[in-house]
Design an enzyme around this catalytic site. Sequence first.
Site, short mmCIF file in Angstrom:
data_model
loop_
_atom_site.label_atom_id
_atom_site.label_comp_id
_atom_site.label_asym_id
_atom_site.label_seq_id
_atom_site.Cartn_x
_atom_site.Cartn_y
_atom_site.Cartn_z
N LYS A 155 -12.62 -0.32 -16.64
CA LYS A 155 -12.66 -1.67 -17.19
C LYS A 155 -11.70 -2.55 -16.39
O LYS A 155 -10.49 -2.33 -16.37
CB LYS A 155 -12.27 -1.69 -18.66
CG LYS A 155 -12.55 -3.08 -19.26
CD LYS A 155 -12.11 -3.18 -20.69
CE LYS A 155 -10.78 -3.86 -20.76
NZ LYS A 155 -10.61 -4.84 -21.81
N GLY A 195 -5.64 -10.20 -28.70
CA GLY A 195 -4.58 -10.06 -29.70
C GLY A 195 -4.51 -11.18 -30.72
O GLY A 195 -3.66 -11.16 -31.59
N ALA A 252 -12.10 -8.45 -27.03
CA ALA A 252 -10.91 -9.24 -27.37
C ALA A 252 -11.16 -10.31 -28.42
O ALA A 252 -12.17 -11.01 -28.38
CB ALA A 252 -10.30 -9.91 -26.13
N ASN A 267 -8.86 -3.69 -30.09
CA ASN A 267 -7.63 -2.91 -30.24
C ASN A 267 -6.77 -3.46 -31.39
O ASN A 267 -6.53 -2.80 -32.39
CB ASN A 267 -6.86 -2.92 -28.93
CG ASN A 267 -5.65 -1.99 -28.92
OD1 ASN A 267 -5.00 -1.83 -27.91
ND2 ASN A 267 -5.31 -1.34 -30.03
N SER A 268 -6.34 -4.73 -31.24
CA SER A 268 -5.35 -5.28 -32.17
C SER A 268 -5.82 -5.27 -33.62
O SER A 268 -5.02 -4.97 -34.53
CB SER A 268 -5.02 -6.72 -31.78
OG SER A 268 -4.67 -6.78 -30.43
C1 DXP Z 1 -7.66 -3.02 -25.26
C2 DXP Z 1 -8.20 -3.91 -24.24
O1 DXP Z 1 -8.79 -3.46 -23.35
C3 DXP Z 1 -7.97 -5.39 -24.27
O2 DXP Z 1 -8.91 -6.12 -23.56
C4 DXP Z 1 -7.66 -6.04 -25.52
O3 DXP Z 1 -6.46 -5.55 -26.01
C5 DXP Z 1 -8.68 -6.07 -26.60
O4 DXP Z 1 -8.45 -7.20 -27.33
P1 DXP Z 1 -7.93 -7.21 -28.83
O5 DXP Z 1 -6.62 -6.52 -28.82
O6 DXP Z 1 -7.87 -8.66 -29.18
O7 DXP Z 1 -8.96 -6.47 -29.64
#
Ligand code: DXP
Length: 260
Positions: free
Chosen positions: A102, A163, A189, A211-212
């Site tokens: 990625k 995030g 994201a 992720n967040s």
């Molecule tokens: C984990 C990752 O690859 C990132 O692009 C990002 O952290 C994802 O976004 P969020 O944390 O907003 O879900």
Amino acid sequence: MTQDSLIIAGKTYSSRLLVGSGKYVDLAQTKAATEASGADIITVAIRRVNIGQDPNAPSLLDVVPQSRYTILPNTAGCYNADDAIYTLQLGRELLGGQNLVKLEVLGDEKTLFPNMPETLKAAEILVKDGFEVMVYCSDDPIQAKMLEDMGCVAIMPLASLIGSGMGILNPWNLSLIIEQTQVPVIVDAGVGTASDAAIAMELGCDGVLMNSAIAHARDPVLMAQAMKWGVQAGRAAHLAGRMNKKFAGIASSPLTGLVV
Ligand SMILES: CC(=O)[C@@H](O)[C@H](O)COP(=O)(O)O
């Protein structure tokens, strides 16, 4: 539902939810939330997470093993093409020659918005070097098309800032990208909660990466499960096809055969 798998670069995955591995309190929580998410693809920031760079420290691979998961190295923390390319070369080495990666090249520390000129530059070099590039990008359909034409294997527009948990800010741009793209489109994201994931899938995205929203939930394991269901529900609704919206009240019960 009949078999409905996500296919990226010729490989089939049963889950359309992709998850990050950062921001958890410890490896035990990482393991529990990752398992609860049902995800097959786990992305790892090569510059921040140990998957063998330090042989003396605990490795993420101890709790998220390569035998069960596809580990997707990412370039979080890279602000130019050269750093991103170097990081992914290191990732390929650490993961035994795996080409699926990625790419994310960030613009600045305040917004973490993609730096698209550097992203395009890095993608072109990586594809020529045999990498299968899943690419984090802005929700600009023109640049998304350039990345697809270059040979990227998945287009990953942001829903909103990394995030931020702000959800999908521009569903119209995402729809334009979905409509024109032949490879998987995976929102990456900004997802904040399960309904955001469901909306992305209802729009026709092939998957969602987050992720967040999981790691920063009050109960990350429960949120991981909610995200799994959100993605599944949104996908099913997309395949089922929503009814047309009408600006009128229309009775649900039959209008024929009335008793009185
Ligand atoms: C984990 C990752 O690859 C990132 O692009 C990002 O952290 C994802 O976004 P969020 O944390 O907003 O879900």
